[in-house]
Every structure is written in C-alpha cells, then in structure tokens.
Design an enzyme around this catalytic site. Structure first.
Site, mmCIF file in Angstrom:
data_model
loop_
_atom_site.group_PDB
_atom_site.id
_atom_site.type_symbol
_atom_site.label_atom_id
_atom_site.label_comp_id
_atom_site.label_asym_id
_atom_site.label_seq_id
_atom_site.Cartn_x
_atom_site.Cartn_y
_atom_site.Cartn_z
ATOM 1 N N ASP A 367 -5.356 1.917 15.040
ATOM 2 C CA ASP A 367 -5.569 1.017 16.183
ATOM 3 C C ASP A 367 -5.888 1.366 17.433
ATOM 4 O O ASP A 367 -5.361 2.321 17.813
ATOM 5 C CB ASP A 367 -4.426 0.084 16.023
ATOM 6 C CG ASP A 367 -4.517 -1.197 16.760
ATOM 7 O OD1 ASP A 367 -5.564 -1.528 17.145
ATOM 8 O OD2 ASP A 367 -3.625 -2.150 16.509
ATOM 9 N N TRP A 477 -8.332 -0.607 6.037
ATOM 10 C CA TRP A 477 -8.878 -2.051 6.285
ATOM 11 C C TRP A 477 -7.482 -2.776 6.575
ATOM 12 O O TRP A 477 -6.920 -3.003 5.510
ATOM 13 C CB TRP A 477 -9.862 -2.496 5.282
ATOM 14 C CG TRP A 477 -10.304 -3.776 5.352
ATOM 15 C CD1 TRP A 477 -9.479 -4.936 4.924
ATOM 16 C CD2 TRP A 477 -11.713 -4.450 5.380
ATOM 17 N NE1 TRP A 477 -10.461 -6.051 5.254
ATOM 18 C CE2 TRP A 477 -11.662 -5.690 5.398
ATOM 19 C CE3 TRP A 477 -12.699 -3.541 5.438
ATOM 20 C CZ2 TRP A 477 -12.836 -6.444 5.647
ATOM 21 C CZ3 TRP A 477 -14.069 -4.256 5.655
ATOM 22 C CH2 TRP A 477 -13.943 -5.749 5.296
ATOM 23 N N GLY A 529 1.121 -2.943 6.373
ATOM 24 C CA GLY A 529 1.667 -2.364 5.214
ATOM 25 C C GLY A 529 1.336 -2.922 3.984
ATOM 26 O O GLY A 529 0.078 -3.282 3.487
ATOM 27 N N ASP A 534 -2.134 -5.836 -4.330
ATOM 28 C CA ASP A 534 -2.326 -6.637 -5.308
ATOM 29 C C ASP A 534 -3.881 -6.111 -6.272
ATOM 30 O O ASP A 534 -4.431 -5.148 -5.544
ATOM 31 C CB ASP A 534 -2.624 -8.161 -4.990
ATOM 32 C CG ASP A 534 -3.629 -8.600 -3.984
ATOM 33 O OD1 ASP A 534 -4.852 -8.114 -4.208
ATOM 34 O OD2 ASP A 534 -3.399 -8.812 -2.835
ATOM 35 N N ASP A 548 4.479 -0.798 6.301
ATOM 36 C CA ASP A 548 4.759 -0.236 7.577
ATOM 37 C C ASP A 548 5.961 0.735 7.762
ATOM 38 O O ASP A 548 6.217 1.295 8.878
ATOM 39 C CB ASP A 548 4.703 -1.220 8.569
ATOM 40 C CG ASP A 548 3.322 -1.642 8.854
ATOM 41 O OD1 ASP A 548 2.263 -1.029 8.270
ATOM 42 O OD2 ASP A 548 2.997 -2.604 9.508
ATOM 43 N N GLU A 614 8.818 23.745 11.162
ATOM 44 C CA GLU A 614 8.704 22.344 10.498
ATOM 45 C C GLU A 614 7.132 22.330 9.950
ATOM 46 O O GLU A 614 6.642 21.879 8.957
ATOM 47 C CB GLU A 614 8.947 21.242 11.219
ATOM 48 C CG GLU A 614 10.497 20.880 11.331
ATOM 49 C CD GLU A 614 10.711 19.904 12.386
ATOM 50 O OE1 GLU A 614 11.709 19.085 12.168
ATOM 51 O OE2 GLU A 614 10.084 19.883 13.500
HETATM 52 C C1 DGJ Z 1 -0.310 -2.277 10.621
HETATM 53 C C2 DGJ Z 1 -0.513 -1.023 9.942
HETATM 54 O O1 DGJ Z 1 -0.002 -1.253 8.795
HETATM 55 C C3 DGJ Z 1 -0.205 0.031 10.703
HETATM 56 O O2 DGJ Z 1 -0.234 1.313 9.884
HETATM 57 C C4 DGJ Z 1 -1.078 0.240 11.817
HETATM 58 O O3 DGJ Z 1 -2.275 0.352 11.228
HETATM 59 C C5 DGJ Z 1 -1.010 -1.198 12.696
HETATM 60 N N1 DGJ Z 1 -1.221 -2.077 11.577
HETATM 61 C C6 DGJ Z 1 -1.813 -1.016 13.684
HETATM 62 O O4 DGJ Z 1 -1.801 -2.177 14.506
#
Ligand code: DGJ
Length: 763
Positions: A367, A477, A529, A534, A548, A614
């Site tokens: 994003d 997406w 997330g 589905d 997420d 790391e």
């Molecule tokens: C929700 C997604 O699950 C995140 O990984 C990330 O792409 C944010 N949106 C970005 O707004």
C-alpha cells in the site's frame, strides 16, 4: 461408473473410492436423501420405516396410513411451505402469489465430465474422470424447475453440489432463498467444528455437540469474513485426528454465506448451505435461470486429518486454475511492515537490495504507492503512481528492483474507493450507498459497486493496463472493509436484494478475465489478512495472506485452524520483525521463520534493521525453504501433531514420502516441564528414516545420521529435550532410506541412538 441410476427402484447411487451417497424417489416423486457415508451398497430406503409423527403432515395422496411425511423423511433438497418444517433450501414467491416450493422429480441425466457454473468459480476435472448427475425437480404451481447438480470425483472422495433454478412459468418468480446444498444426516450423534475469529485473530476452531434447534455459521458482511469462515465439519463425538466419521462442507463462495445446522425433533440433522438469505432476493423473469454457488462435500471415516488431506489435494488440483497452484512460488519480501506509507523510490530500492541479499526472489510494493496515498484516508481508486513518492513513475523503480535480481510485485485494493479520490469525485454513484443516508465508513473507504459492468470494466482496463505496461510478476489483491449500505444506483428498487450477490458475480467475472489474461502473474488474495479466505477465492488465487497478525505464536492457532480445510500452500505467511507490530511480543527469529515456513513463505521486514547475524540466519533459512521445504508445502501431506497450551507441533511429509519435516514451537515454557513427546504420522512403518538435520533455538547442526523405523517414530514417537526460554522451537528433518535387511534386525539400536545436540532434540 461412479453414478448409477436403477430404474426399477428409482435409486441414484453415487460412489467414490471410500464413500457412497444414495437418493431415491418416493411414490410421489419426492427426491429422498437416503445415505451418505462409508462406501456400502444396498437399497437404503429400508432404513426409513413408515411412522406417524404427530404434527408432521402427510402429502395429500398419502393421507391415509399417515406413515409418510416430508417432515420426517430425509430430503435431498428441501422445499418450503410443504409441511416439512425443518430448514428450507428454497424459498420463493411467484407473481401469482404462490409461495414456497413443493419439488417433485421430472428427469435426470448422467454424463461424463464435471458440470461448469456460468459466472461462478467451480471445480474442474483435471484427469477427465469426473461424472455429473443432474436431477431436475419442479413445482408446477410456482412455475420453477430446480436442477440439482452433482460432480462426482471418484478418486478424490469428493462430491460437489450446485443448483440451477429456472422460471418455467409465465410470470416473475422472486427467490428469497436459494441454497446450494441440503444434506440430511438422519442417524447418529454429531458434533460441529466451525472456525470463528476476528481481524488479526482468524480461524479459531470451536467444537461442540449439536443442540436441538438451529446453529448457524454465517456472514452478512459481503465477504466470507474474519468472523466466521464458511468451512464447517460435522464429526462423530469420538472422532479424532486419526479415526472417526467426518463430513467436510466447503462453500465455493466468498460473499455473505450461511450454513445452518439443525438437529430436529427426531434427532436427525439437516445442513443447508449457500448464499446467506438475509437481505437476499432475486427476481427471475420467465425463462431466466439462477445458479447457486458450488459446495465441495467430502466424507471420511478416518478422522480429521484424512478429511483435511482430501481438501488439501482437491483445492490445488481441481479448483485453483492458477499455474502456480502446484508449482514453486517465489520467496517474497513485502514492504508493508518494513515501511508502511513512509517511502520513496530510494528507500524501496534499499529494501529490495536487502531482500536480494537475503535470497528472496520477489519484492512486493504494498500500500501507499498510488494517487495521493500518504495514509489510509485517501486515494483508493487512483491507480497511478504517487507523484511525490515515485515522481518518475513505476518504471524506474521496477527497473532498479529488477537490477537487484528480484521480480517485482504490487499491491492493489481494486474493490474500494476513498471519498478523497479522483475516482470518487468523478463517479460518486460507483460506490455502494443508500440514497438519502450517509454511508458507514470503514478505514475511511467505500466499496465500489462491482455489480455494475462499467465498474468492473474500468477495473479490468486499469489493472490490465498496469500489468501490460510493466513487468509485474505478482499482485496482492487486498480488500479492507466489509460491505454495508448495500444499494446499487444501477438496479431498480425491486432488485436491490440482488446487489450483494451481483457484486460477487462482478468480482468473480473480473478475476476470471484478469487471471486468464495474465496467467504468469502470481495473484495473492487478501482481505485485511484472512477476511476472505475461502474456496471461492482459492479458485483464482493459489495463496491468500492468512492474517494481518504476523506474530508467530498467534499464527500457530490461525494456521492450524486453516489447516483443517485449506492446504498449507494456500497460506501466505511471513517472517516479520520483533517485537511484533500487532502484539508487541518478542520472539526468536528462528521461531518466526519456521512458523511462516508452514505456508507460502515470505519476509515482511526491513533487512537493514536486522543484525548481520540475523541476515545470515534468514539467508540460510530461505535457501533451505526453497530446496527442502517448499516442495513439502506445495505437494506434501500436512499433519497436525500436538497442540497444547505449552507446545504446538506439525509435520509435513513429501509427496513420495521420502522427506519428513517436524516442527515444534513452544507457546509457553513450563517449569519442571513434562517430557516433550511427539508421535510422527503418515510414515511407512517398515521404512527406515534418517534424521539428517535438527535445528533448534537458532542453532543449526547436522545430526549424526541417527536412523529409526517409521514404526518406531509413529508408535513409540520421539522425546525431545525441553524447549525453555522465550518461544523456542525445534525442527527435525528426516529422509527415508531404502531399508536393508539388517536395519530391521537392529531396530532396537535405533531406539537407543541419541542425537547429540541438546538444544535441537532427541527423537
Ligand atoms: C491489509 C493487508 O492485510 C496488509 O498486509 C496490508 O497490505 C494493508 N492492508 C495495507 O493497507
């Protein structure tokens, strides 16, 4: 033949490798459901003795004797307003005022191959071995025909179901409910396993006996939701991972879904699954057809793991059309937790260089790259490069990223629009909103009306333009809010109940076009997330960002929950930084990495923020993931081992059975711990397995080739040294070797041979 109709008895029998499903016509042409379970033959009408149950009405023609009632007999697709008071599958009102549906047999057809569903994702037939049964029922008074579709996949132990409803009358018919599946389970005691959750805490399994009445698993959000995944299991109370009867019901639908499970007065269970009827209606003009989404149905008598394995194989082989479904995916590094909205071209290139040095193969720009997107209040819909952050556009960035040796991928959230965007200013009516009301805002964004072809055309042209003009190998997406204010400016008032499902049809149509036009682009699904994890999405996207929440300890539960129905390769999982951005928890890098390696692996951190040690550790882990682990994730078998408040452990076995990977992660270390004992699964009892590697607590060490029989590892198991400290973990990698005769004689020796690294474990 896996589908047989016997005309003398009017029985339909569907068989798969281990199951049988039978239905039969009663004397009036009602299609009764007679049996679905372990493979068995016979006429199962004998199971249903005539009985007069008070307040269960009889069909008019059978009013004498009173032994026959639609309310007590199992139905293949229940009608409504007929005297069957259990859950209806079909509810409608005809223009004449006739309401409900009394469905009786008209004709059937058995044909080779698998039916397709126009406009909806559906399983296909990769080995040209599936068969289709179509049984048409009708209600002349309402003026409808109902075609029940069955796709029988003998070798896969799967039956798919869907329904086509045709208006055969002369006036309009309004559907108020049109389920995809009705499954009556007339006998036995059953428990329901369903998966609930919330944003960043998806897929918590809950298992409980059925209570009398109706229990519902549903979403009204226009998406399958973080709150209630559409996949459900019914199992015997005794069912364990390794034994017991289980049914798996997986809707191939990503919108508002509903599965109702009713335990009725007679102890019989009815499951009705499909589009959530809340707020739904669909008007069929004469001759028009409504197609329901598909449901994938599986049964096994061999416990929950066997049920999971059916879906784990079926989804990538028979549902997902992506060329990546079964093939290696690039290890990616995603910019989101590395930079959020705060980047410019140089910063992104530095992250990409760091990713390349780690051995990643794909850099994903998340994003913030478009329009005036400086935060999450604006610019969704404006899919052109941010003039401040990327003044030269995407091309110079992509060129520099590709110079590091990485592929380039990009984030999109096509279904949404910000109020503060050029797109919204140009097309305010393209957003879902109820006239005369202020819409509910969520993350400051509105949902585009994908029921409108001009909107999906706009999205197709925009996205295909982007993909054509740049070497983009991957698209994430995303979809970051639930639908509300569902109203389409393009539909007349009486059709507003169609909007949410038309949205899904618009989305599926768009995904169909894009994935067909760009078969070499890897698409990953996401809805904040796991808000849309589905089977509908998995028909297009081989993987979905599972949550997420990147905290490995939280992920243990989320990924375990997903594993009941969805293959590990479908689970997008990343190693992120510590302390974790969602929970604030500190965890070792090795634990974060091996937990993410239970799925389609990536990184979500800024390599520059890591220490050199790391970075070296991740480099080694990525190399091993690619060489040894990804093949297991893609085509291996996944076993849930133990899962307690203390430890969670799982195992992957390669397709041919030669490689075995066991991972155990400490959730919460105990003082004076009980022995950490695991029994492996899915091995060949007679084969010999060599422990070729054991890693733990960040230390990698070569094992001294200790060897064990499969029987020893499965029946006696392994005892590992305690894993103490902050969330340590251990990983054991075995290879099968061809057994030599003396290996069997020396089985006792294997039992005693110890592996020397105490931090890594001793099988
Ligand atoms: C929700 C997604 O699950 C995140 O990984 C990330 O792409 C944010 N949106 C970005 O707004």
């Amino acid at each position: 033949m896996s589908i047989v109709f016997t005309p003398d008895t009017n029985l339909f029998t569907l068989t798969t490798a281990h199951t049988a499903c039978q239905m039969g016509l009663d004397p009036l042409g009602h299609l009764l459901h007679l049996y679905y379970g372990r493979r068995a033959a016979g006429d199962f009408r004998r199971l249903y003795l005539p009985r007069d149950c008070g307040f269960s009405p009889n069909p008019y023609e059978m009013r004498e004797g009173r032994g026959w009632s639609l309310d007590t007999l199992p139905q293949e697709y229940s009608g409504s307003n007929t005297g069957d008071y259990r859950l209806p599958s079909l509810e409608l009102t005809a223009e004449s005022g006739v309401c409900g549906a009394l469905l009786r047999y008209v004709r059937h057809e058995i044909r080779p191959g698998k039916y397709a569903l126009s406009g909806l994702p559906a399983a296909f037939d990769p080995d040209a071995a599936a068969e289709t049964l179509s049984v048409t029922l009708s209600d002349a008074a309402a003026g409808v025909e109902v075609e029940l579709l069955y796709g029988v996949y003998e070798a896969w132990d799967v039956i798919t179901r869907a329904v086509r409803i045709t208006n055969t009358g002369t006036g309009a018919v309004r559907l108020e409910k049109a389920a995809s599946l009705c499954l009556d389970i007339p006998f036995g005691a059953w428990e329901l396993i369903h998966f609930h959750g919330r944003h960043t805490m998806e897929m918590t399994p809950e298992r409980a006996p059925l209570l009398h009445g109706v229990q519902s698993v549903l979403s009204r959000r226009g998406a399958s939701s973080h709150q209630h995944n559409p996949f459900v299991i019914l199992c015997e109370p005794e069912a364990t991972e390794d034994a017991g009867e289980c049914y798996g019901i997986m809707p191939v639908y990503s919108g508002s879904h509903r599965t109702d499970i009713e335990l009725d007065q007679a102890g019989s269970v009815r499951v009705v699954s499909g589009i959530n009827a809340d707020g739904f209606s669909w008007t069929l003009a004469p001759g028009e057809v409504f197609v329901t989404p598909e449901v994938i149905l599986a049964f096994t008598a061999d416990g929950l793991t066997a049920l999971s394995h059916i879906f784990h194989r079926f989804i990538p082989c028979c549902l997902c059309r992506s060329r990546f479904a079964l093939s290696p995916r690039p290890v990616l590094l995603n910019s989101w937790e590395a930079a959020y909205f705060d980047f410019d071209e140089d910063r992104l290139v530095r992250i990409a260089e760091g990713a390349a040095a780690l051995g990643a193969e794909l850099f994903v720009l998340d994003d913030g790259w478009f329009g005036q997107r400086d935060d999450d209040t604006r610019a969704l819909g404006d899919w052109f490069p941010h003039p401040g952050k990327l003044p030269g556009g995407l091309s110079p960035l992509i060129r520099r990223v590709r110079e590091t040796g990485l592929l380039f991928g990009i984030w999109l959230e096509p279904e949404m629009v910000s109020e503060n965007s050029d797109l919204y200013r140009a097309h305010p009516d393209w957003a879902l909103r109820v006239p005369g009301r202020k819409p509910a805002m969520s993350r400051d964004q509105l949902v585009l009306d994908l029921s409108r072809p001009e909107v999906t055309d706009f999205l197709y042209n925009t996205i295909s333009g982007l993909l054509r003009s740049h070497p983009i190998a991957y698209v994430k997406w995303d979809m970051n809010r639930s639908l509300s204010d569902v109203y389409s400016a393009a539909l007349p008032p009486e059709r507003q109940g169609e909007t949410a499902h038309r949205y899904m049809l618009g989305l599926y149509g768009l995904l169909d076009r894009l994935t067909a036009a760009f078969p070499d682009v890897l698409f990953e699904g996401c809805a904040g997330g796991g808000g849309r994890f589905d089977a509908g999405m998995l028909a297009y996207f081989p993987q979905i960002w599972a949550s997420d929440n990147t905290d490995p300890i939280a992920r243990l539960g989320i990924q375990r929950g997903l594993s009941y129905g969805y293959p590990p390769s479908a689970v997008g999982a990343h190693v992120s930084s510590s302390p974790n951005h969602q929970t604030g928890r500190h965890t070792p890098l090795f634990t974060r990495a091996v937990t993410a390696m239970a799925g389609s692996f990536g990184c979500e951190l800024d390599p520059a923020a890591l220490t050199e040690a790391e970075r070296a550790e991740i480099r080694g882990l990525i190399a091993r993931y690619r060489d040894e682990i990804q093949p297991l994730v893609l085509t291996g078998r996944y076993y849930r081992l133990t899962d307690t408040a203390i430890y969670s452990a799982w195992q992957l076995v390669s397709e041919g059975g030669d490689a075995v990977l066991v991972t155990v992660v400490t959730r919460s270390p105990e003082s004076n711990p009980r022995p950490l004992h695991l029994r492996l699964k899915g091995l060949d009892p007679a084969a010999v397995y060599t422990l070729t590697r054991a890693d733990g607590g960040g230390a990698n060490a070569d094992a001294d080739a200790a060897a064990y029989t499969g029987a020893a590892l499965m029946y006696a198991g392994c005892t590992l040294p305690p894993l103490l400290g902050d969330y340590p973990c251990a990983r054991l990698y075995f290879r099968r070797k061809q057994p030599a005769a003396q290996d069997f004689d020396q089985e006792a020796d294997y039992e005693h041979k110890q592996y020397g690294n105490p931090s890594a474990g001793m099988p």
